[in-house]
Design a protein around this motif. Structure first.
Motif, PDB file in Angstrom:
ATOM      1  N   SER A   1       7.225  11.427   7.040  1.00 36.02           N
ATOM      2  CA  SER A   1       6.103  11.991   6.300  1.00 36.02           C
ATOM      3  C   SER A   1       6.358  13.478   6.149  1.00 36.02           C
ATOM      4  O   SER A   1       7.303  14.021   6.732  1.00 36.02           O
ATOM      5  CB  SER A   1       4.794  11.766   7.072  1.00 36.02           C
ATOM      6  N   VAL A   2       5.520  14.153   5.386  1.00 32.22           N
ATOM      7  CA  VAL A   2       5.678  15.601   5.232  1.00 32.22           C
ATOM      8  C   VAL A   2       5.523  16.280   6.586  1.00 32.22           C
ATOM      9  O   VAL A   2       6.316  17.151   6.962  1.00 32.22           O
ATOM     10  CB  VAL A   2       4.664  16.150   4.208  1.00 32.22           C
TER      11      VAL A   2
ATOM     12  N   TRP B   1       7.505   9.861   2.510  1.00 31.93           N
ATOM     13  CA  TRP B   1       6.713  11.006   2.078  1.00 31.93           C
ATOM     14  C   TRP B   1       6.372  10.976   0.591  1.00 31.93           C
ATOM     15  O   TRP B   1       5.537  11.735   0.144  1.00 31.93           O
ATOM     16  CB  TRP B   1       7.472  12.302   2.390  1.00 31.93           C
TER      17      TRP B   1
ATOM     18  N   GLU C   1       2.734  10.656  -0.424  1.00 26.48           N
ATOM     19  CA  GLU C   1       2.047  11.926  -0.178  1.00 26.48           C
ATOM     20  C   GLU C   1       2.295  12.911  -1.311  1.00 26.48           C
ATOM     21  O   GLU C   1       1.389  13.662  -1.703  1.00 26.48           O
ATOM     22  CB  GLU C   1       2.536  12.545   1.131  1.00 26.48           C
TER      23      GLU C   1
END
Length: 299
Positions: free
Chosen positions: A130-131, A189, A192
């Motif tokens: 993820s970020v 990611w 997102e």
């Protein structure tokens, strides 16, 4: 363990090489993977190779990868004797995707019967899905390399830039494609990034793997925008992949909402480029291409 300069670092994935240079540690990199394309790493010893021909048609690559995974064969080979000769203090690899880069298990196999660098060297496996995970990896890499303050500063700036992305306000439904033949939707990611840009991601969830889809499934979803970001490829290559979709009975294609992007720089790699990727997506959703990064694809 905290390393003291001048550490000898081997990076076995492109995103780690990018992060090392972002941290000002490029001068300590003594070996890279065959996929590392950072200009500063040009000429460094190359320690890996893929068992799959990257120039083959997508369907053929998919068959080769699927067969190797099914049979439990590693997709990458590491030059163990060369790694042993380089005597690194730190080897950076990843545990996110066995299709994308070398994993710790592949390194262990390559050096199992060698007397040198491992286990004396530290092996850092980056795990960001993820970020936030990417920024955690950045700080972890900076920490083991002895420059934690640089990691903290870069992570803070990246978060600030991420929050500064101005999303569109019309919430288009977006399909991201990390492969086109067969179709794979974006994961990790990428959802997102779509949401930060103001879009609604129609396939894939943040922090989870990308996955295989069918064209019937995609047609039923009827996305407003289709973004081609085939993993491991830049804008010219993704333009070619996107053009193969021009004959598809998709509303997004017919209304000029098929786009190609530079996946290597903006979407495929867990590195700071994902922040700019969100900004490029936001502009794309406004109908604005970004030179060298995104382009509308029409017949």
């Amino acid at each position: 363990m905290t390393l003291t300069a001048p550490a000898r670092i081997v990076s076995l994935l492109p995103s780690a090489t990018d992060l090392l240079f972002d941290l000002g540690l490029g001068g300590q990199v003594v070996g890279v993977s065959h996929s590392c394309d950072h200009p500063g790493a040009a000429g460094q010893p190359v320690l890996t190779r893929s068992i799959v021909d990257a120039g083959a048609p997508q369907a053929e690559i998919d068959r080769a990868v699927s067969e190797a995974v099914r049979e439990g064969r590693a997709l990458y080979q590491v030059d163990g004797p060369l790694l042993d000769t380089l005597q690194p203090d730190l080897v950076v690899t990843q545990g996110v995707c066995e299709v994308c880069a070398v994993t710790p298990g592949t390194i262990e196999t390559a050096v199992r019967y060698l007397p040198g660098c491992l286990p004396a060297a530290q092996v850092l496996s980056l795990e960001g899905r993820s970020v936030a995970g990417i920024l955690d990896d950045l700080r972890a890499l900076a920490g083991v390399a002895g420059v934690p303050e640089r990691g903290d500063a870069l992570a803070a700036q990246a978060r600030q830039d991420w929050n500064a992305v101005v999303p569109v306000n019309h919430a288009p439904r977006v399909l991201t494609l990390e492969w086109t033949d067969p179709p794979f939707y974006g994961g990790h990611w990428v959802p997102e990034q779509v949401e930060r840009a103001g879009g609604v991601n129609v396939l894939g969830e943040a922090g989870t793997d990308s996955g295989r889809a069918t064209w019937a499934q995609i047609e039923a979803l009827d996305p407003d925008v289709v973004v081609v970001m085939c993993c491991g490829f830049d804008l010219p290559e993704n333009l070619g992949f996107a053009r193969t979709l021009l004959g598809r009975e998709l509303r997004a294609v017919q209304t000029g909402q098929l786009w190609a992007t530079d996946a290597n720089a903006l979407f495929s790699r867990p590195a700071l480029g994902v922040v700019r990727g969100a900004a490029v997506l936001a502009d794309l959703l406004r109908g604005q291409s970004t030179p060298g990064a995104s382009m509308r694809v029409t017949a």
